[in-house]
Write a protein that holds these residues in place. Structure first.
Motif, PDB file in Angstrom:
ATOM      1  N   SER A   1       1.052  -0.988   0.414  1.00  0.00           N
ATOM      2  CA  SER A   1       0.031  -0.301   0.353  1.00  0.00           C
ATOM      3  C   SER A   1       0.940   1.181   0.176  1.00  0.00           C
ATOM      4  O   SER A   1       2.035   1.517   0.783  1.00  0.00           O
ATOM      5  CB  SER A   1      -0.840  -0.074   1.591  1.00  0.00           C
ATOM      6  N   GLU A   2       0.754   2.178  -0.575  1.00  0.00           N
ATOM      7  CA  GLU A   2       1.136   3.283  -0.413  1.00  0.00           C
ATOM      8  C   GLU A   2       0.130   4.806  -1.681  1.00  0.00           C
ATOM      9  O   GLU A   2      -0.424   4.527  -2.199  1.00  0.00           O
ATOM     10  CB  GLU A   2       2.941   2.952  -1.672  1.00  0.00           C
ATOM     11  N   VAL A   3       0.730   5.970  -0.597  1.00  0.00           N
ATOM     12  CA  VAL A   3       0.204   7.122  -1.665  1.00  0.00           C
ATOM     13  C   VAL A   3       0.770   7.292  -2.783  1.00  0.00           C
ATOM     14  O   VAL A   3       1.709   7.318  -3.019  1.00  0.00           O
ATOM     15  CB  VAL A   3       0.395   8.203  -1.012  1.00  0.00           C
ATOM     16  N   VAL A   4       0.258   7.374  -4.208  1.00  0.00           N
ATOM     17  CA  VAL A   4       0.589   7.302  -5.444  1.00  0.00           C
ATOM     18  C   VAL A   4       1.552   8.849  -5.548  1.00  0.00           C
ATOM     19  O   VAL A   4       0.521   9.708  -5.010  1.00  0.00           O
ATOM     20  CB  VAL A   4      -0.673   7.244  -6.388  1.00  0.00           C
ATOM     21  N   GLY A   5       2.256   8.730  -6.126  1.00  0.00           N
ATOM     22  CA  GLY A   5       3.412   9.693  -6.020  1.00  0.00           C
ATOM     23  C   GLY A   5       4.577  10.297  -4.543  1.00  0.00           C
ATOM     24  O   GLY A   5       5.089  11.575  -4.906  1.00  0.00           O
ATOM     25  N   GLY A   6       3.506   9.690  -4.118  1.00  0.00           N
ATOM     26  CA  GLY A   6       4.213  10.060  -2.383  1.00  0.00           C
ATOM     27  C   GLY A   6       3.801  11.489  -1.767  1.00  0.00           C
ATOM     28  O   GLY A   6       2.626  11.655  -2.390  1.00  0.00           O
ATOM     29  N   GLY A   7       4.022  11.419  -0.696  1.00  0.00           N
ATOM     30  CA  GLY A   7       4.142  12.855  -0.256  1.00  0.00           C
ATOM     31  C   GLY A   7       2.572  12.241   1.223  1.00  0.00           C
ATOM     32  O   GLY A   7       2.387  11.797   1.429  1.00  0.00           O
ATOM     33  N   GLU A   8       1.681  13.560   1.371  1.00  0.00           N
ATOM     34  CA  GLU A   8       1.202  13.753   1.708  1.00  0.00           C
ATOM     35  C   GLU A   8      -0.091  13.291   1.279  1.00  0.00           C
ATOM     36  O   GLU A   8      -0.802  13.226   0.573  1.00  0.00           O
ATOM     37  CB  GLU A   8       1.313  15.282   2.548  1.00  0.00           C
ATOM     38  N   ILE A   9      -0.913  12.653   2.491  1.00  0.00           N
ATOM     39  CA  ILE A   9      -2.317  12.168   1.737  1.00  0.00           C
ATOM     40  C   ILE A   9      -3.401  12.971   2.174  1.00  0.00           C
ATOM     41  O   ILE A   9      -2.973  13.873   3.230  1.00  0.00           O
ATOM     42  CB  ILE A   9      -2.695  10.518   2.695  1.00  0.00           C
TER      43      ILE A   9
END
Length: 151
Positions: A38-46
Motif C-alpha cells: 500500500s502506498e500513496v501514488v506519487g508519495g507525499g502527504e495524504i
C-alpha cells in the motif's frame, strides 16, 4: 444492493498515536485483511483526492487496487473508496479520544457486482455478515498488535 459492516474498538493509546498509525497508508499492510504494497501514488502527504494503490489478496488471488481518499479530517476521520472497477467499496474510519485512551469506528460498505458477491449479500447475507464481522474483528486484533497493545 449495498452491505455495510462495522465495528467499534477501544485502544489503550492516545488518539494521536492511533490516528498516526491508521492514517499512514503503508500501515494498512499490517492490519487490513489481505492488503500489501500500500502506498500513496506519487508519495507525499495524504489528503482529499489522494490516490492509494495496494495489492489485495483473497483466496490466493492478488489484484492491484486503486482507491481515492474522499474525506480527510485529522485526527478524526478518513474515508476512501476504490476507483478501479473491482468490487466497489467504501471504507470509513472515525477516531476519537484523548492522551490516554482512544476509540475507532471502522465501517466497510460493499457494493457487490459479481454474482457470487450478490449471493453472499442477498440470500446468504447472514453467512456473509458472519464472515465480514469476523474479518473486521481480526483486523482490530492486528491493529492492536501493530500498535504494540494487547490484542
Amino acid at each position: 444492493m449495498a452491505a455495510a459492516f462495522s465495528i467499534e474498538a477501544d485502544f489503550d493509546c492516545s488518539l494521536d498515536r492511533l490516528w498516526a498509525y491508521v492514517s499512514h497508508v503503508p500501515n494498512q499492510d499490517h492490519w487490513v485483511f489481505g492488503m500489501s504494497d500500500s502506498e500513496v501514488v506519487g508519495g507525499g502527504e495524504i489528503g482529499v483526492g489522494s490516490e492509494i494503490v495496494g495489492t489485495s489478496t483473497e483466496q490466493g488471488k492478488s489484484l492491484r487496487v486503486t482507491m481515492t481518499v474522499r474525506e480527510y479530517d485529522p485526527p478524526s476521520r478518513i474515508s476512501w473508496d476504490n476507483t478501479d472497477g473491482h468490487t466497489p467499496f467504501l471504507t470509513e474510519v472515525t477516531c476519537s479520544g484523548d492522551e490516554s485512551k482512544s476509540r475507532m469506528s471502522y465501517q466497510v460498505t460493499l457494493y457487490p457486482t459479481a454474482f457470487l458477491m450478490k449471493v453472499f449479500m442477498g440470500p446468504l447475507r447472514p453467512l456473509g455478515t458472519i464472515i465480514a464481522n469476523r474479518m473486521l474483528r481480526q483486523e482490530i486484533v492486528h491493529l492492536r498488535r501493530a500498535l504494540g497493545l494487547q490484542a
